[in-house]
Write an enzyme that holds these catalytic residues in place. Structure first.
Site, short mmCIF file in Angstrom:
data_model
loop_
_atom_site.label_atom_id
_atom_site.label_comp_id
_atom_site.label_asym_id
_atom_site.label_seq_id
_atom_site.Cartn_x
_atom_site.Cartn_y
_atom_site.Cartn_z
N HIS A 263 -1.37 -7.07 -9.74
CA HIS A 263 -1.03 -6.20 -10.88
C HIS A 263 -0.06 -5.09 -10.47
O HIS A 263 1.11 -5.12 -10.83
CB HIS A 263 -2.31 -5.61 -11.44
CG HIS A 263 -2.15 -4.86 -12.73
ND1 HIS A 263 -0.95 -4.76 -13.41
CD2 HIS A 263 -3.06 -4.16 -13.49
CE1 HIS A 263 -1.12 -4.05 -14.50
NE2 HIS A 263 -2.39 -3.67 -14.57
N HIS A 304 9.87 -12.50 -14.18
CA HIS A 304 8.72 -11.77 -14.69
C HIS A 304 7.83 -12.71 -15.48
O HIS A 304 8.32 -13.61 -16.19
CB HIS A 304 9.17 -10.60 -15.58
CG HIS A 304 8.10 -9.59 -15.84
ND1 HIS A 304 7.15 -9.75 -16.83
CD2 HIS A 304 7.81 -8.41 -15.22
CE1 HIS A 304 6.33 -8.70 -16.82
NE2 HIS A 304 6.70 -7.88 -15.87
N ASP A 361 10.27 -3.90 -10.84
CA ASP A 361 9.65 -3.61 -9.55
C ASP A 361 10.68 -3.61 -8.43
O ASP A 361 10.56 -2.85 -7.46
CB ASP A 361 8.55 -4.63 -9.24
CG ASP A 361 7.45 -4.61 -10.27
OD1 ASP A 361 6.90 -3.53 -10.50
OD2 ASP A 361 7.14 -5.66 -10.85
#
Length: 426
Positions: A263, A304, A361
């Site tokens: 996560h 993603h 990210d």
């Protein structure tokens, strides 16, 4: 009835359909068990709406993320994190006076109870900052008894303001404790992002003035991570809150869920990948391993699970990333590796055809490394940013008159009923 008979039996069931503002319609199965004796089976809730919510909407196919109907690119470019906090918590953008009052309210709550200083001394110096965050945020309920009545709307609001305000202070304290430096108190004349950077990097011996470029990049990182619909940690907060747990305990549960590497650890995984590559010269060999399905090597920070075409948050942070690197003028071989990987991913047909674009990210990890934030703090900053999303969902849930305790069902696959045999006869 035997399993074979069960498999041969068919039933027709009529289910009502519900429609939201946008997005797919949903089948209402709330009365399914009562009417038919059957449950649905959906591991991971991949096809199940666990609640109704008016906070955040994602369309992964279109690369769309909206807070209260506002596209994320507009908010990131034109708004501030605290304005987005007001929006998420209250449903509408504030006017000038409302925003000023909200910012003043958050500033009033930035300090933490002084006894929390001694609470930190119970941790080992090498404790992971996320372990500290889970414990300290959960412990806030022992310090702020005046905002624990979840049935009092005013107390719920006070608790929400405290959590948004104190999270940067607690996060910075966790960092300072880990490196043996004294805690730095907040400065309320600074912006939310500037204050966090000040508490992270200032020392009593000299003045620290955060760069405006760096502070703006941090503010955008906060905005882009503020909420992301019913993800694992948000669902955890909602489930904990459904039992009537106090808000500090609920947010601590969200932090614990976020701590999982599947996560909240993705931007840390990006830096670990860059360290594994080591230098620009090693990139071609690494790319070949990525393309080889038998190698087991994954390209972290690209593509993603939700966004199938592009991550709208990444497009915003890409500009900030290059701006920060230019402002700081840092010469770091790992940052060189990151920029070369970005170039290849945006040009190589293998990555372009598979839509393996750099995601949020990838860029947030690079920005935070350039600023000087250690990898162990990446998920902490994610938690700090996401707190407003968690508390907004908690507030929404607490305001629902029909709210019930969460109680998922299961498909039991254990032993059928059997009789106990005394140990002497086994």
């Amino acid at each position: 009835m035997s399993n074979a008979q069960k498999q041969e039996t068919t039933h027709s069931v009529t289910l009502p359909m519900l429609s939201g503002t946008v997005g797919p319609d949903v089948l209402d199965v709330r009365a399914l068990y009562k009417d038919t004796g059957y449950f649905t089976y959906d591991p991971g809730f991949m096809s199940t709406a666990s609640c109704s919510s008016a906070i955040t909407y994602i369309d992964g196919d279109k690369g769309l993320l909206m807070y209260r109907g506002y596209p994320i690119d507009q908010l990131a470019e034109k708004s501030s994190y605290l304005e987005c906090c007001y929006l998420l918590m209250n449903g509408e953008l504030p006017n000038k006076e409302e925003l000023a009052d909200f910012e003043e309210m958050i500033n009033k709550h930035t300090m933490v109870h002084e006894q929390l200083r001694s609470f930190f001394n119970g941790f080992r110096r090498d404790a992971h900052p996320m372990a500290v965050m889970v414990a300290v945020v959960g412990a806030l309920s022992a310090f702020y008894h005046d905002s624990l009545d979840i049935n009092d709307e005013k107390q719920r609001t006070i608790a929400a303001h405290r959590l948004v305000a104190k999270m940067p202070t607690i996060a910075a304290m966790a960092y300072k404790y880990s490196i043996g430096q004294p805690f730095v108190y907040p400065k309320n004349e600074l912006s939310y992002a500037e204050n966090f950077l000040h508490m992270m990097f200032a020392v009593p011996a000299e003045e620290y003035k955060p760069s405006k470029v760096v502070a703006r990049a941090m503010d955008q990182i906060f905005i882009l991570h503020a909420d992301h619909e019913q993800n694992a940690s948000t669902s955890t907060v909602r489930l904990a809150g459904s039992s009537g747990a106090n808000p500090f305990a609920c947010i601590a549960s969200g932090i614990a869920s976020l701590w999982g590497p599947a996560h909240g650890g993705a931007n840390q995984a990006v830096l670990e990948m860059l360290e594994e590559i080591g230098s620009v010269e090693n990139i071609p060999a690494f790319i070949e391993k990525v393309k080889d399905k038998e190698s087991g090597v994954r390209l972290m920070g690209f593509g993603h699970r939700v966004y199938k075409n592009f991550d709208p948050r990444a497009q915003i942070l890409r500009d900030r990333c290059h701006e920060v690197l230019g402002e700081l003028g840092i010469k770091d071989p790992l940052l060189d590796v990151a920029m070369e990987l970005e170039r290849i991913a945006l040009e190589d047909d293998y990555f372009v055809s598979r839509k393996l674009y750099p995601n949020v990210d990838f860029y947030s990890g690079i920005i935070m490394k350039a600023i000087g934030i250690p990898e162990s703090m990446f998920t902490v900053i994610f938690a700090m940013s996401r707190t407003v999303g968690w508390i907004s969902h908690w507030l929404e849930m607490m305001g629902e008159p029909t709210q019930k305790i969460g109680r998922p069902r299961q498909l039991y696959t254990g032993a059928p009923q059997r009789d106990y045999t005394p140990v002497a006869k086994r």
